[in-house]
Design an enzyme around this catalytic site. Sequence first.
Site, PDB file in Angstrom:
ATOM      1  CE  LYS A  43      22.828   7.704  -7.862  1.00  0.00           C
ATOM      2  NZ  LYS A  43      22.143   7.432  -6.741  1.00  0.00           N
TER       3      LYS A  43
ATOM      4  CG  ASP B 130      43.001  -0.948  13.448  1.00  0.00           C
ATOM      5  OD1 ASP B 130      43.207  -0.974  14.800  1.00  0.00           O
ATOM      6  OD2 ASP B 130      41.925  -0.915  13.099  1.00  0.00           O
TER       7      ASP B 130
END
Length: 675
Positions: free
Chosen positions: A424, A499
Amino acid sequence: MESHPHEVLFVALIATFAIFHIAQAQDQEGFISLDCGLSPNEVSPYIEPITGLRFSSDAGFIQSGQIARVDKSLEATSLKSYMTLRYFPDGLRNCYNLSVNQGTTYLMRATALYGNYDGLKAFPKFDLYIGPNFWVTIDMQKYGDGQAEEIIHIPRSNSLDVCLVKTDTSTPIISLLEFRPLDNDTYITGLGSLKNFMRFYLSKSESIVAFPEDIKDRIWEPYFESEWTQISTTLKANNSDDGYFVPRNVLMTAAIPANASAPLSFTGELDSPNDELYLYLHFSEVQALRANESREFDILWSGDVVYEALRPEYLNITIIHSPPLTCEGGKCNLQLKRTKNSTLPPLLNAIEVYTVLKFPQLETNKNDVVAIKDIKATYELNRITWQGDPCVPRKFLWDGLDCNSTDTLTLPRITSLQREKAVKLLSPSSTQGYKEFKAEVELLLRVHHINLVNLVGYCDERDHLALIYEYMSNKDLKHHLSGLEYLHTGCRPSMVHRDVKSTNILLDEQFTAKIADFGLSRSFQLGDESHVSTVIAPGYLDPEYYRTGRLAEMSDVYSFGIVLLEIITNQRVIDQAREQSHITEWMAFMLNRGDITRIMDPNLHGDYNSRSVWRALELAMMCANPSSEKRPSMSQVVIELKECLRSENKTEGVDSYSSFEQSMSFDTKAVPSAR
Ligand SMILES: *[C@@H]1O[C@H](CO)[C@@H](O)[C@H](O)[C@H]1NC(C)=O
Ligand SMILES: *[C@@H]1O[C@H](CO)[C@@H](O)[C@H](O)[C@H]1NC(C)=O
Ligand SMILES: *[C@@H]1O[C@H](CO)[C@@H](O)[C@H](O)[C@H]1NC(C)=O
Ligand SMILES: *[C@@H]1O[C@H](CO)[C@@H](O)[C@H](O)[C@H]1NC(C)=O
Ligand SMILES: *[C@@H]1O[C@H](CO)[C@@H](O)[C@H](O)[C@H]1NC(C)=O
Ligand SMILES: *[C@@H]1O[C@H](CO)[C@@H](O)[C@H](O)[C@H]1NC(C)=O
Ligand SMILES: *[C@@H]1O[C@H](CO)[C@@H](O)[C@H](O)[C@H]1NC(C)=O
Ligand SMILES: *[C@@H]1O[C@H](CO)[C@@H](O)[C@H](O)[C@H]1NC(C)=O
Ligand SMILES: *[C@@H]1O[C@H](CO)[C@@H](O)[C@H](O)[C@H]1NC(C)=O
C-alpha cells in the site's frame, strides 16, 4: 562405470548400513549434518544410532517447505535419518542457507529418499543448485526411489545456498544435507568443483563403507566384476597418505584379473561425452611377496600409458590421481597392464572418479546481499521468491528487485528495489515525510559518487519508510569529504543537500566518508519550495535561512563548516554547558582570548602540523560565516582542503598562524543562537 553409481548406492545404503558399529567416537568437527523434515517434537540434535553421526533438524536453515515421513514399511530396514523429509509444493526455487568456512574444501552430499511419503507413488524430478550455479538433476523417475549426490566444492564466502529447483509438475524433496570439511590439500582441481561419478572399493562384500570407518564420511560401495579375482589380507594398512585417509577396510581387499596375463580393465560410458574426469586410484599390496616375486604394472587411459611401472607397497597406500582426462566419444577405458618384469598380475583396491563441474556464475556482491537480507529480516518479508541469490540466475530474480548482472565476469549488483502492486502506498499528499522520502530515493537513484552512500534499495510499506544504504562499517565521522562538491557541481541539475551534519556522514572500512540522508535534498531547478518543513539539526542550519527562509548551495557550505569545526575541535555543536553555546561563538571567544592550544581536539595529542590545521580552521570559519556572500564555494573548499592535506604531509614543523589572524573577520554578534 557399468551402471549409474548412485542407483546402486542407495540400495546398498538401506540394505547394509546396519552391520556397522560405532567403533570409536570419531571427531565430527566442522560437520554439518541436517536431517531434513525432522519433526519439531523430536530431539535435535540427536545421535544416529547406527553411524554415530550427530544430526540436527533443518528447521533453522530454511524458511519454506513442509515436513513428511516416508512409508512405514521402510522403517525397519533404514536409518533414522532417512525417515523424514522436507518437500516443497510452493515456489520455483527453495534454498537452504548454510554457514560454512570460505576457502575450505567440503564434501557436500544431498540425499533424497522418496519412500512414497505422499502415497502417490510418483517419483519426483528436480534440479539442485549451489548458490546460483546448477549442480545436478535428481531424477527418481530414472534412478528409482532414492538418490544421493556428492560434490567436492570450495565455498567462495562464509554462507552457502543449496537450492532445490522445480523443473516439472513434481514436488522437490530432500532427506539429508551433509557437509564434511576435507583436508585443503586433497582433491585439488584447477578450475571447478568435483562431482562424484563413482567411488568403489573392489570387493565381493555387500557392505558399504562410510563413517566412522571413513573419518571423512565418504561412502564407498563394493564393486566386483566376473573377470576378476579377489585377493585380501586381514592386516590393516598404513592409510595416512597426505590427508586422504582412505579407510583401512577399503584397502584390505583388491581385484586382480582372473586371467593372470590379461590386463585389469574398467570400461564405461559417460552421459555427457565432453565431461572432464579426475581419477583417484588407491593401491596397497595385500600379499607379502617373496624375493623372487614382483608386482609391477603400467596404467593406461584410452590405450595410452599415463603412469609407468607402479609397484604398490605392502600394507602401505599409494594414491595416483590423474590430470583432467577426457573420454573419446564418451567411451572411457582404464587398464592396468603388468610389465614384462612382473611375475604377478596388476591389482587395484579402490577407485574414485569425479567429473569437473564449472561454476561460472558469480554470486551477487556480498554487501548487497547482506543489505537485502537485512531488509528481509527487518520487515519479515517471507516471500517465496526471496531465497538464494537475489540476482542470479536471472530466472530466479527476487520479486521486486532489479539487478545489474549483464556479464559473468563482474559481480551482479542490486540496482533497485521496486514498489509493487515491497505494498500500500502512502498517498503522496498525506505526509511531508513521504515527499522527503521520495526525494531521497529519486536523487540517489540518479547520483553515484565514491563519497555518497549508494542506495541499495528502499522499503515503502504501511507506516514503514526505509532507505537502505550500502553498509558502512565505521559509523563515526572523520575527514576527507568531496561528496558535497559533487552534488553542487558534478550533478546536472546540481543539488543542495540541506542536512549536512556529522551524523549524516558515514565512514566505510577505509574511512572513506559518505554523505547520507538526502531527505531534504533538492535539485536547484526543481527547488521551488521556500520552506524547510522538517526540523533541521540545530546548529547546522544556515543563519541566513532565518532571514530569507531559503536554503541554497551556500547553506550546505555553512553546515559543512560546522562539521569541520566539529572534527577539528571535538566540541559539541551546541553545548549549553558552555558559556558560548554555539560552536562558532565558542571559537570566536577562544580566538579572541588567543587560547589556541585549547581549541584543538585533545585526542590528537598535538600530533598534527599546526600550519595545515590552522588553514583548515580558517577555512571552517570562512564556511561558517553568517553571511553567505563571504563563504567559499564547495569547489574552493575542496581545493583548500587538499592543499591542507599536502602541507600536513610535509614534515616542516613551522607554526605560524599569522595569516590566519590577519584574515579573520568574524562577527560574533551575527552568530545565531541555538533554538
Ligand atoms: C544465512 O546464513 C548466514 C550465516 O549463518 C546468516 O548470517 C544469514 O543471516 C542467513 N540469511 C538468511 C536470509 O537466513
Ligand atoms: C583450509 O583453508 C582455509 C582458507 O585458507 C582455512 O580457513 C581453513 O582453516 C583450512 N582448513 C583446513 C582443514 O586446513
Ligand atoms: C604411512 O604413510 C605415510 C605417508 O605415506 C608416511 O609418511 C608414514 O611414514 C607411513 N607410516 C608407516 C608406519 O609406515
Ligand atoms: C588371457 O589373456 C591373454 C592376454 O590378454 C590372452 O592372450 C589369453 O587368450 C587369455 N586366456 C584366456 C584363457 O582367456
Ligand atoms: C619363487 O620361488 C619359489 C620357491 O621359493 C617357487 O616355488 C616359485 O615358483 C618361484 N616363483 C617364480 C615366479 O619364480
Ligand atoms: C609407506 O610409504 C611412505 C611413502 O611412500 C614411506 O615413506 C614409508 O616408509 C612407507 N612405509 C612402509 C612401512 O613401507
Ligand atoms: C626389468 O628388469 C631388468 C633386469 O632385471 C631391468 O634391467 C629393467 O630395468 C627392468 N625394467 C623395468 C621397467 O623395471
Ligand atoms: C552494469 O554493469 C556494467 C558492467 O560492469 C556497467 O558498465 C554498467 O554501467 C552497469 N549499469 C548500471 C545501471 O549500473
Ligand atoms: C600524503 O602522504 C601519503 C603517504 O605518505 C600519500 O598516500 C598521500 O597521497 C599524500 N597526500 C597528499 C594530499 O599529498
